[in-house]
Enzyme design. Structure first.
Site, short mmCIF file in Angstrom:
data_model
loop_
_atom_site.label_atom_id
_atom_site.label_comp_id
_atom_site.label_asym_id
_atom_site.label_seq_id
_atom_site.Cartn_x
_atom_site.Cartn_y
_atom_site.Cartn_z
N ASN A 33 0.84 -1.19 0.00
CA ASN A 33 0.00 0.00 0.00
C ASN A 33 0.88 1.25 0.00
OD1 ASN A 33 -2.38 -1.53 0.13
ND2 ASN A 33 -2.24 -1.69 2.35
N GLY A 56 -4.18 3.18 1.11
CA GLY A 56 -4.52 2.54 2.39
C GLY A 56 -3.32 2.30 3.28
N GLN A 57 -2.21 3.02 3.02
CA GLN A 57 -1.03 2.83 3.87
C GLN A 57 -1.24 3.53 5.21
OE1 GLN A 57 2.71 4.22 2.18
NE2 GLN A 57 3.90 3.28 3.82
N HIS A 101 6.33 -1.87 3.78
CA HIS A 101 6.07 -3.26 4.17
C HIS A 101 5.27 -3.94 3.06
CE1 HIS A 101 2.97 -0.60 5.79
NE2 HIS A 101 2.09 -1.57 5.58
N HIS A 114 2.72 -6.95 2.37
CA HIS A 114 1.83 -7.91 3.01
C HIS A 114 1.87 -9.20 2.20
CE1 HIS A 114 -0.78 -4.84 5.25
NE2 HIS A 114 -0.18 -4.06 4.35
P1 5GP Z 1 -0.82 -0.74 5.87
O1 5GP Z 1 -2.26 -0.41 6.11
O2 5GP Z 1 0.08 0.41 6.26
O3 5GP Z 1 -0.54 -1.28 4.51
O4 5GP Z 1 -0.51 -1.96 6.82
C1 5GP Z 1 -0.13 -1.83 8.15
C2 5GP Z 1 -0.36 -3.16 8.80
O5 5GP Z 1 0.32 -3.18 10.04
C3 5GP Z 1 -1.84 -3.45 9.09
O6 5GP Z 1 -2.23 -4.63 8.41
C4 5GP Z 1 -1.88 -3.59 10.61
O7 5GP Z 1 -2.77 -4.58 11.05
C5 5GP Z 1 -0.43 -3.91 10.95
N1 5GP Z 1 -0.04 -3.49 12.27
C6 5GP Z 1 -0.29 -2.28 12.87
N2 5GP Z 1 0.25 -2.23 14.09
C7 5GP Z 1 0.88 -3.42 14.28
C8 5GP Z 1 1.62 -3.97 15.38
O8 5GP Z 1 1.84 -3.33 16.40
N3 5GP Z 1 2.12 -5.22 15.22
C9 5GP Z 1 1.92 -5.95 14.08
N4 5GP Z 1 2.43 -7.17 14.03
N5 5GP Z 1 1.22 -5.46 13.03
C10 5GP Z 1 0.70 -4.21 13.13
#
Ligand code: 5GP
Length: 114
Positions: A87, A93-94, A100, A102
């Site tokens: 993302n 949706g980041q 990172h 997924h």
């Molecule tokens: P994004 O929405 O930025 O692509 O993804 C961020 C991801 O980080 C989300 O899927 C969310 O669930 C995960 N996430 C957020 N905080 C934490 C955390 O403290 N530990 C872990 N393992 N994942 C997290």
């Protein structure tokens, strides 16, 4: 660059369920899994998002994606298949400003994504 939750995970100031680590990447289970297997892969060398990462040398970027594929394989997802999501920014949706990938697997994915 502002401090994120993933900086704390890298520094072991916050626990995470690590599934793979080496000198270049850390892979750990997402805290809010969206599939039976949901793992995040981050580079140890912090970069905020894909567009910044794309400015690094091609070998670094290439190695990261080779590791993502190797980790998915290690998770046993090669036969069934899986989805890799990256993302970028608000509309992407980041929510965490630390690059990172997924890895999502263990169920059939739908298309288009929300
Ligand atoms: P994004 O929405 O930025 O692509 O993804 C961020 C991801 O980080 C989300 O899927 C969310 O669930 C995960 N996430 C957020 N905080 C934490 C955390 O403290 N530990 C872990 N393992 N994942 C997290």
């Amino acid at each position: 660059m502002s401090e994120t939750i993933f900086d704390k995970i890298i520094r072991q100031q916050l626990p995470a369920e690590i599934v793979y680590e080496d000198e270049a990447v850390l892979a750990f289970r997402d805290i809010s899994p969206q599939a039976p297997i949901h793992v995040l892969v981050i580079p140890r060398q912090k970069v905020e998002h894909l567009e910044a990462f794309a400015k690094e040398d091609a070998a670094t970027v290439g190695r990261f994606f080779q590791k993502v594929a190797a980790i998915a394989q290690k998770l046993g997802l090669s036969t069934t298949g899986y989805r890799v999501v990256l993302n970028q920014g608000n509309h992407g949706g980041q929510t965490v400003a630390y690059l990172h990938a997924h890895i999502l697997g263990g169920r059939e994915m739908q298309w288009p994504p929300g």
